[in-house]
Design an enzyme around this catalytic site. Structure first.
Site, mmCIF file in Angstrom:
data_model
loop_
_atom_site.group_PDB
_atom_site.id
_atom_site.type_symbol
_atom_site.label_atom_id
_atom_site.label_comp_id
_atom_site.label_asym_id
_atom_site.label_seq_id
_atom_site.Cartn_x
_atom_site.Cartn_y
_atom_site.Cartn_z
ATOM 1 N N ALA A 29 0.817 -1.210 0.000
ATOM 2 C CA ALA A 29 0.000 0.000 0.000
ATOM 3 C C ALA A 29 0.857 1.269 0.000
ATOM 4 O O ALA A 29 0.431 2.316 -0.502
ATOM 5 C CB ALA A 29 -0.938 0.004 1.198
ATOM 6 N N HIS A 85 -47.216 3.202 -4.459
ATOM 7 C CA HIS A 85 -47.699 3.638 -5.780
ATOM 8 C C HIS A 85 -48.401 2.508 -6.530
ATOM 9 O O HIS A 85 -49.005 2.750 -7.585
ATOM 10 C CB HIS A 85 -46.531 4.141 -6.632
ATOM 11 C CG HIS A 85 -46.151 5.571 -6.378
ATOM 12 N ND1 HIS A 85 -45.431 5.963 -5.275
ATOM 13 C CD2 HIS A 85 -46.399 6.689 -7.094
ATOM 14 C CE1 HIS A 85 -45.238 7.272 -5.334
ATOM 15 N NE2 HIS A 85 -45.820 7.742 -6.410
ATOM 16 N N GLY A 86 -48.299 1.290 -6.023
ATOM 17 C CA GLY A 86 -48.919 0.165 -6.718
ATOM 18 C C GLY A 86 -48.245 -0.076 -8.060
ATOM 19 O O GLY A 86 -47.035 0.124 -8.224
ATOM 20 N N GLU A 94 -16.040 11.745 0.713
ATOM 21 C CA GLU A 94 -16.853 11.068 -0.294
ATOM 22 C C GLU A 94 -18.049 10.382 0.359
ATOM 23 O O GLU A 94 -19.169 10.414 -0.153
ATOM 24 C CB GLU A 94 -16.011 10.033 -1.043
ATOM 25 C CG GLU A 94 -16.799 9.247 -2.078
ATOM 26 C CD GLU A 94 -15.952 8.256 -2.858
ATOM 27 O OE1 GLU A 94 -16.509 7.553 -3.724
ATOM 28 O OE2 GLU A 94 -14.726 8.187 -2.604
ATOM 29 N N GLN A 98 -44.126 0.500 -3.453
ATOM 30 C CA GLN A 98 -45.287 -0.307 -3.057
ATOM 31 C C GLN A 98 -46.527 0.567 -2.889
ATOM 32 O O GLN A 98 -47.631 0.179 -3.289
ATOM 33 C CB GLN A 98 -44.965 -1.047 -1.750
ATOM 34 C CG GLN A 98 -45.960 -2.140 -1.387
ATOM 35 C CD GLN A 98 -45.831 -3.358 -2.294
ATOM 36 O OE1 GLN A 98 -44.829 -3.519 -2.964
ATOM 37 N NE2 GLN A 98 -46.853 -4.184 -2.313
ATOM 38 N N GLU A 104 -20.660 -3.691 3.200
ATOM 39 C CA GLU A 104 -19.958 -4.717 3.961
ATOM 40 C C GLU A 104 -18.595 -4.205 4.431
ATOM 41 O O GLU A 104 -18.176 -4.470 5.570
ATOM 42 C CB GLU A 104 -19.791 -5.975 3.114
ATOM 43 C CG GLU A 104 -21.087 -6.728 2.823
ATOM 44 C CD GLU A 104 -21.981 -6.048 1.792
ATOM 45 O OE1 GLU A 104 -23.180 -6.369 1.751
ATOM 46 O OE2 GLU A 104 -21.486 -5.195 1.027
#
Length: 381
Positions: free
Chosen positions: A180, A340-341, A244, A338, A369
């Site tokens: 690194a 809004h169907g 960020e 949901q 994660e």
């Protein structure tokens, strides 16, 4: 509840952001989706309004604002319209520009910052590679010193602003023996021989965001394009990631909040069985839950924004903000679909596009994660 971190100047700026959305972005929404790109003249208008140079000092054409709350306002308001535009503008002004402000030489600042602030030059950042994902320390792109140049070889993928970028900050391995600590940053310019761009990637969502692969085939990069000290690239990336992530979090909650407000209005107008669907107990309780989830999350994000404005936000708290906000955003938008169907599954409805666009937020800026791994390590686990 009132949001106590913002004052009159921030709210005035918020109004300017909303005007930009109404005047410039909304009329071009379908065009941006069709062309899979934010047109250059829109970038220039954003620059003219001062939105792209908030972190850039005035002597280099920016606003010179050392108050991250303004960045957060911009992220919220643009994301409330489209997550894709928030991503493109955020990468450009909120993520890439600070690298040059903090690491650039005087010559580099004079050369690159004014056109970044004006929108004349669009900038991207190349961290992710096809084989690496979130493991930035394992990158394979190399840079080998040859006289007054560095020879860069490798590739990057999933690069926001990649297809039309004029500049790209690239992480490359300059000393394979140091792990690194052998990674450095370079600014590549689009006209450099050997630097090519792939086609716009065909994504599930956020079509307005031009995302592509970048390829480097013996690109000869002048030594003066090394950004910051040699071998310090990984450390600098780690330093900049909290900004960020908090920017992503502000946009996540801003988007969820706006779509939820529009959904509430929809449930007041849409009728079934002779009454507005929002009056049904199940829907009423569900909306109450969603509003509470958004407001409680917003309070935590506001605290993180305030901490970052004072340069006190820790990487772990930024990780918490990023994973939680993306999780809540997806949960809220799924429930909005949901409510809004069947219409919620139609692309002509903003809720459908927002739901589709939000899914990637659990992946980018470090997958959720990885965020939990950082938090767990901090707990000594």
């Amino acid at each position: 509840m009132p949001r106590n971190i913002y004052g009159p100047d921030h709210e005035a700026f918020r109004e300017s952001c909303r005007e930009f959305v109404e005047r410039t972005l909304k009329p071009r929404a379908e065009e941006m989706i069709k062309d899979k790109v934010i047109a250059r003249d829109i970038w220039l208008e954003a620059g003219k309004q001062g939105f792209l140079g908030l972190d850039i000092p005035e002597e280099y054409g920016g606003a010179g604002i050392d108050d991250y709350r303004f960045n957060a306002v911009f992220a919220e308001e643009i994301a409330g319209f489209t997550a894709a535009a928030a991503s493109c503008f955020g990468i450009h002004g909120d993520i890439c520009a600070p690298y040059i402000v903090h690491l650039g030489t005087e010559e580099q600042k004079q050369r690159w910052l004014p056109p970044i602030a004006s929108g004349e030059k669009i900038i991207a950042i190349g961290m992710t590679e096809p084989s690496g994902g979130s493991d930035l320390a394992a990158l394979k792109t190399t840079a080998v010193r040859e006289g007054d140049n560095w020879i860069v070889n490798g590739s990057k993928t999933f690069i926001t602003n990649g297809h039309q970028c004029d500049l790209a900050i690239i992480a490359a391995r300059t000393d394979p023996a140091k792990g690194a600590k052998g990674i450095s940053l370079f600014v590549l310019e689009a006209d450099m021989p050997g630097f090519t761009k792939g086609n716009k990637l065909d994504k599930v969502g956020q079509p307005e965001s031009d995302t592509s692969e970048l390829f480097f085939d013996n690109v000869r990069v002048p030594a003066e394009n090394l950004l910051g000290p040699e071998g310090m690239g990984f450390i600098e990336m780690m330093k900049h990631l909290p900004q960020e992530r908090i920017g992503a979090a502000a946009g996540n909650i801003g988007n969820a909040k706006q779509i939820l407000l529009e959904t509430i209005e929809y449930t007041k107008q849409r009728k079934a069985f002779g009454q507005p669907i929002g009056t049904f107990q199940h829907n009423k309780f569900k909306i109450a839950e969603l509003v509470t989830m958004v407001e409680v999350s917003e309070a935590y994000i506001d605290d993180c924004v305030a901490a970052h404005a004072e340069h006190k936000l820790s990487p772990v708290d930024a990780a918490k903000a990023k994973w939680w906000s993306s999780h809540i955003q997806c949960q809220v938008l799924d429930e909005c679909v949901q409510l809004h169907g069947g219409y919620g599954f139609m692309n002509e409805y903003r809720v459908a596009r927002a739901w589709r666009d939000a899914r990637v937020h659990k992946i980018w800026a470090g997958s959720n994660e990885i965020m939990k791994e950082l938090i767990g390590r901090d707990l000594g686990l």
